[in-house]
Design a protein around this motif. Structure first.
Motif, short mmCIF file in Angstrom:
data_model
loop_
_atom_site.label_atom_id
_atom_site.label_comp_id
_atom_site.label_asym_id
_atom_site.label_seq_id
_atom_site.Cartn_x
_atom_site.Cartn_y
_atom_site.Cartn_z
N ARG A 1 -4.37 9.56 -0.77
CA ARG A 1 -4.42 10.80 -1.54
C ARG A 1 -3.01 11.34 -1.84
NH1 ARG A 1 -9.26 11.65 -2.09
NH2 ARG A 1 -9.76 10.44 -0.25
N ILE B 1 0.95 4.40 1.10
CA ILE B 1 0.22 5.24 2.05
C ILE B 1 1.19 5.82 3.07
CG2 ILE B 1 -1.99 3.99 1.92
CD1 ILE B 1 -1.14 2.46 4.44
N ARG C 1 -1.74 -2.28 -3.97
CA ARG C 1 -3.16 -2.55 -3.72
C ARG C 1 -3.95 -1.27 -3.47
NH1 ARG C 1 -0.70 -6.81 -0.98
NH2 ARG C 1 -0.68 -5.69 0.99
N PHE C 2 -3.26 -0.24 -3.00
CA PHE C 2 -3.97 0.98 -2.64
C PHE C 2 -2.99 2.13 -2.59
CE2 PHE C 2 -5.65 4.08 0.42
CZ PHE C 2 -6.94 4.24 -0.05
N GLU D 1 0.83 -1.20 0.00
CA GLU D 1 0.00 0.00 0.00
C GLU D 1 0.87 1.25 0.00
OE1 GLU D 1 -0.94 -1.95 3.14
OE2 GLU D 1 -2.11 -3.32 1.90
N LEU E 1 -6.16 -2.21 -12.06
CA LEU E 1 -7.36 -1.50 -12.49
C LEU E 1 -7.74 -0.42 -11.48
CD1 LEU E 1 -9.62 -4.43 -13.71
CD2 LEU E 1 -8.63 -2.62 -15.09
N PHE E 2 -7.62 -0.78 -10.20
CA PHE E 2 -8.03 0.16 -9.17
C PHE E 2 -7.13 1.38 -9.13
CE2 PHE E 2 -7.63 1.30 -4.55
CZ PHE E 2 -8.71 2.15 -4.55
N GLU F 1 -7.73 3.59 -11.97
CA GLU F 1 -8.95 4.38 -11.77
C GLU F 1 -8.68 5.54 -10.81
OE1 GLU F 1 -11.78 3.61 -13.54
OE2 GLU F 1 -12.37 5.59 -12.80
N GLN F 2 -7.85 5.27 -9.79
CA GLN F 2 -7.50 6.35 -8.86
C GLN F 2 -6.75 7.47 -9.57
OE1 GLN F 2 -5.46 4.08 -5.58
NE2 GLN F 2 -6.84 5.34 -4.34
N ALA G 1 -9.17 9.53 -11.84
CA ALA G 1 -10.20 10.36 -11.20
C ALA G 1 -9.68 11.76 -10.89
CB ALA G 1 -10.66 9.69 -9.93
N MET H 1 -13.75 -0.57 -8.83
CA MET H 1 -12.41 -1.14 -9.05
C MET H 1 -11.79 -1.61 -7.73
SD MET H 1 -12.10 -1.29 -12.15
CE MET H 1 -12.53 -0.58 -13.71
N GLN I 1 -14.30 4.23 -9.00
CA GLN I 1 -13.17 3.88 -8.12
C GLN I 1 -13.57 2.79 -7.13
OE1 GLN I 1 -10.46 6.55 -6.05
NE2 GLN I 1 -11.13 8.19 -7.42
#
Lengths: 85, 530
Positions: free
Chosen positions: A56, A23, A52-53, A21, A77-78, A81-82, A85, B383, B380
Motif C-alpha cells: 500500500r 514493500i 512483482r508487487f 517487491e 499488468l498487476f 491494476e494496483q 484501483a 492480475m 487486481q
C-alpha cells in the motif's frame, strides 16, 4: 527485496530500474533516491517492468511520484491494476 | 635415552585426562595435551594427523613445533598409503625411528630430515575400533626414543583418540546445527516470498477494514479466532498477524485440525516419547512445543472432537501439557490463532463444540469477507495470479479480454480466492494467445449436480434463516459442504490428491475428503487419476 539501479542517460535523464517487491523499508529507500533526483531537477523515470508487487505504501509513493511528473514506464499488468484501483 | 618413570606416566595420563575433560576446542585441547606429554617425552615437534575419509588422505590437524618447516604445516595432506604416517594408520601399529638418517623410507620422512628431525615415534589413534589418525612426536637428537616411550605414547594416544572422537562428533553436530539454521532461515524467506502478498491484494473497503483489524490485533499477544468461508485466505491472515507481531522471528506452526485422525491428534499436538504406543518408534516433538515462543495456527478448529477440545482447553488455560507416554510436564509460551469456516457459536448451541473452549478462542474475532463482498478487488487479484502463473508456466499472457474480466466480476465465487486462483491457473495453462479468455463453462454449475448441491452464495440472511427453518441447520450445512466438494471435484476433474487435487483446493487431507465424499453420497464426475 528490491534491487534499485540508477541509470543516467546521455540525454541527462535519470532512469531508476526496479526489480523485486516494492514493500516495507524499500519504499523509503526508493523515496529518498527519487527525492534527491527531483530536488536537483533531473528528469526522472521509473522502470517498473520487473516489479512483482507493491504494497500500500509503495502504491501511494508511485502515485505521489506520478503526480510530481515522474514517468512510470513498463508497468506490469498487476502493478498497473494496483495503480488504477 | 631416559625412560619415563611409573609415577610420571600416571601423572601425565591424569593431566591428559583433565585436559580432555575440560577442553572442547581443538587448539586448547591439543595445547594442554602437548604440555602434559612434554613432562615425560622430550620432543621438538608433535602433531596429530586425522584421516579424511572422502579423500583418503591424512591431514595435519594440529602441530606444535620449535622447528621451522615449509612442508610440515597445518593442513598438509599425506597419502594414506606410501608414507610413514600412512603406514601407522593402515597397520594400526606404532612406528619408531631411532635414527632417521639411516631408516628413512618415505619422501615425507626425507622432508622431516631436512627440517632437522633425527628420531620420531608415531602411534595410531584408535577409538571404538576405528582408526582416526596418528599422534607423532619428533626430536632432533638420534636415539631420543625407546620402546618405553612407544608404550607410554600408545597409552596416551588411546585417551586422546576418545577425546578427538568426541570433539569431531561435537564439531559435526555444530556444523549440522548451523546448516539447519541456514536452511530454516531460507525456508522462512521462501514462505514469505510465496505467501506474503495475496492477502493484501485489493483496496476494497471490506479488505481495508480487515487489514486495519489485523494491524490492531497483531501486536497484542491475545488469542485470535478467524472466521471465514473456505478459500477466503484465513491462513494468510494468520500469517499476516504473526508477521506483524513481536513473535515474528519465531516460527508460525500450522496444524490442520481436520486432517489429523482422532487417534493421533494428541500426539500431533503434544508429541510423544519413544514407545508411548505401538508405532511410536521415535520420540516426536509436538506442534505446541515446536511453536514455543512463536505462534500456533489451528486451522479448521471446529473439526476437533470433543475429547481433543478438552485437551486443547488445558493447554490454552495453563500453557502446559505432557507428551503422550511421558510424566514430564512441558511449559510453552505460544500465541494461538484459530480459524474456522463453521459457525462455532451455533456449534456450541448444538453441543458439538465446548462453550469454554469457544470463549477461550473467541478473544479477538476477525471475519474474513468472502470474495463476493469485495468484488472490486477481483481485477487486481486476477492480475496478481496472472503474473504469478504466467511466470511459473513460462507463458506470455499480456492481458485479459474485457468480456472475461466482466464475467469474472459477475461470478459469485463460492470457492472464494482459492477458486479464482485455480480458475486463473487453469486458464493460463490452457491459454494459447497473449490475451486471456475464458469460456462460460468455467463458471456454469455442473449439469449433473443434484439441485440441492448447487452453491447459493448470494443468499441473504433471511433466505438462510428460511432454509434453516425448512431443512434444519445440520442438513443445510451438509448441503453446503456437498456443494463445495462437488465444485472442487469439478475443478480438479475428479482428482482428489496431488497439487491440483480437490483435497488441496479444499485444504483438507485426501483421506478426510474421501470419507466425506462417501458419507455425503457424492458421485465423482470422473475416476481419480492420481
Amino acid at each position: 527485496m528490491l534491487l534499485i539501479a540508477l541509470i543516467e542517460t546521455p540525454g541527462g535523464e535519470s532512469v531508476v530500474r526496479l526489480e523485486g517487491e516494492l514493500i516495507g523499508p524499500w519504499v523509503d529507500e526508493l523515496k529518498a533516491l527519487c527525492e534527491q533526483r527531483l530536488d536537483s531537477h533531473t528528469p526522472l523515470s521509473l522502470d517498473l517492468a520487473d516489479v512483482r508487487f507493491a504494497d500500500r505504501q509503495g502504491v501511494t509513493l508511485l502515485h505521489g511520484l506520478q503526480a510530481r511528473g515522474v514517468h512510470l514506464a513498463r508497468c506490469s499488468l498487476f502493478v498497473a491494476e494496483q495503480l488504477r484501483a | 635415552v631416559s625412560s619415563p618413570g611409573s609415577q610420571e606416566r600416571h601423572q601425565t595420563l591424569l593431566a591428559i585426562n583433565n585436559a580432555i575433560i575440560s577442553s572442547l576446542t581443538r587448539d586448547r585441547l591439543f595445547h594442554a595435551i602437548a604440555v602434559a606429554l612434554r613432562r615425560v617425552v622430550p620432543f621438538e615437534r608433535t602433531g596429530i594427523f586425522l584421516h579424511d575419509r572422502d579423500r583418503d588422505v591424512l591431514r595435519l590437524f594440529v602441530l606444535q613445533s620449535s622447528l621451522s618447516s615449509a612442508y610440515f604445516v597445518v593442513g598438509l595432506e599425506i597419502p594414506a598409503t606410501e608414507s610413514h604416517v600412512g603406514w601407522v594408520f593402515q597397520h594400526r601399529r606404532p612406528l619408531l625411528r631411532r635414527n632417521l638418517e639411516k631408516e628413512a623410507q618415505y619422501p615425507a620422512e626425507r622432508q622431516a630430515l631436512k627440517d632437522g628431525v633425527r628420531a620420531f615415534v608415531i602411534v595410531p589413534l584408535v577409538a571404538h575400533d576405528c582408526c582416526l589418525g596418528t599422534l607423532a612426536v619428533a626430536s632432533t637428537v638420534v636415539d631420543t626414543y625407546a620402546e618405553e616411550h612407544v608404550t607410554f605414547l600408545q597409552e596416551a594416544a588411546n585417551q586422546i583418540a576418545l577425546a578427538i572422537d568426541n570433539m569431531l562428533a561435537y564439531e559435526e553436530i555444530a556444523a549440522l546445527k548451523a546448516r539447519l539454521e541456514r536452511e530454516n532461515a531460507y525456508l522462512q524467506e521462501e514462505i514469505h516470498r510465496t505467501h506474503n502478498f495475496a492477502e493484501t491484494v485489493g483496496s476494497s473497503p471490506a479488505l481495508l477494514a480487515l487489514l486495519a483489524s489485523v494491524e490492531k490485533v497483531a501486536p497484542t499477544d491475545s488469542t485470535v479466532l478467524i472466521h471465514g468461508e473456505t478459500g477466503t485466505g484465513k491462513e494468510l491472515i494468520a500469517r499476516a498477524i504473526h508477521d506483524r507481531s513481536l513473535r515474528r522471528s519465531r516460527p508460525l506452526v500450522k496444524v490442520n485440525c481436520s486432517a489429523i485422525s482422532a487417534g493421533l491428534v494428541e500426539s500431533e499436538f503434544f508429541g510423544h516419547v519413544k514407545g508411548a504406543f505401538t508405532g511410536a518408534l521415535e520420540r516426536r516433538i509436538g506442534r505446541f512445543q515446536l511453536a514455543d515462543r512463536g505462534t500456533i495456527f489451528l486451522d479448521e478448529v471446529g473439526e476437533l472432537s470433543l475429547d481433543t477440545q478438552v485437551k486443547l482447553l488445558r493447554v490454552l488455560q495453563e500453557r502446559e501439557f505432557e507428551p503422550v507416554g511421558s510424566n514430564e510436564t512441558v511449559r510453552v509460551d505460544v500465541r494461538v490463532i484459530a480459524a474456522t469456516n463453521r459457525d462455532l457459536a451455533a456449534a456450541v448451541q448444538a453441543g458439538r463444540f465446548r462453550a469454554d473452549l469457544f470463549y477461550r478462542l473467541n478473544v479477538l474475532p476477525l471475519r474474513v469477507p468472502p470474495l463476493r463482498e469485495r468484488a472490486g478487488d477481483i481485477p487486481q487479484l486476477v492480475m496478481f495470479f496472472l503474473a504469478r502463473f504466467s511466470k511459473a508456466f513460462g507463458k506470455s499472457v499480456e492481458g485479459v479480454a474485457s468480456e472475461t474480466m466482466q464475467a469474472l466480476g459477475r461470478y459469485p465465487w463460492p470457492g472464494n480466492i482459492r477458486e479464482l486462483q485455480n480458475v486463473i491457473e487453469r486458464a493460463v495453462v490452457l491459454s494459447r494467445g497473449s490475451v486471456l479468455e475464458l469460456d462460460d463453462s468455467v463458471f456454469a454449475p455442473s449439469s449433473h449436480l443434484p439441485s440441492e448441491a448447487t452453491p447459493r452464495p448470494r443468499e441473504t440472511t433471511a433466505e438462510v434463516e428460511g432454509r434453516v427453518g425448512s431443512e434444519g441447520l445440520g442438513e443445510m450445512l451438509e448441503n453446503i459442504e456437498r456443494a463445495h466438494i462437488i465444485a472442487a471435484l469439478e475443478r480438479s476433474r475428479g482428482v482428489i490428491e496431488g497439487p491440483h487435487g480437490a483435497a488441496q483446493s479444499l485444504k483438507v487431507h485426501p483421506n478426510t475428503l474421501r470419507s466425506r465424499i462417501e458419507k455425503l453420497g457424492i458421485r465423482r464426475p470422473a475416476p481419480e487419476k492420481s
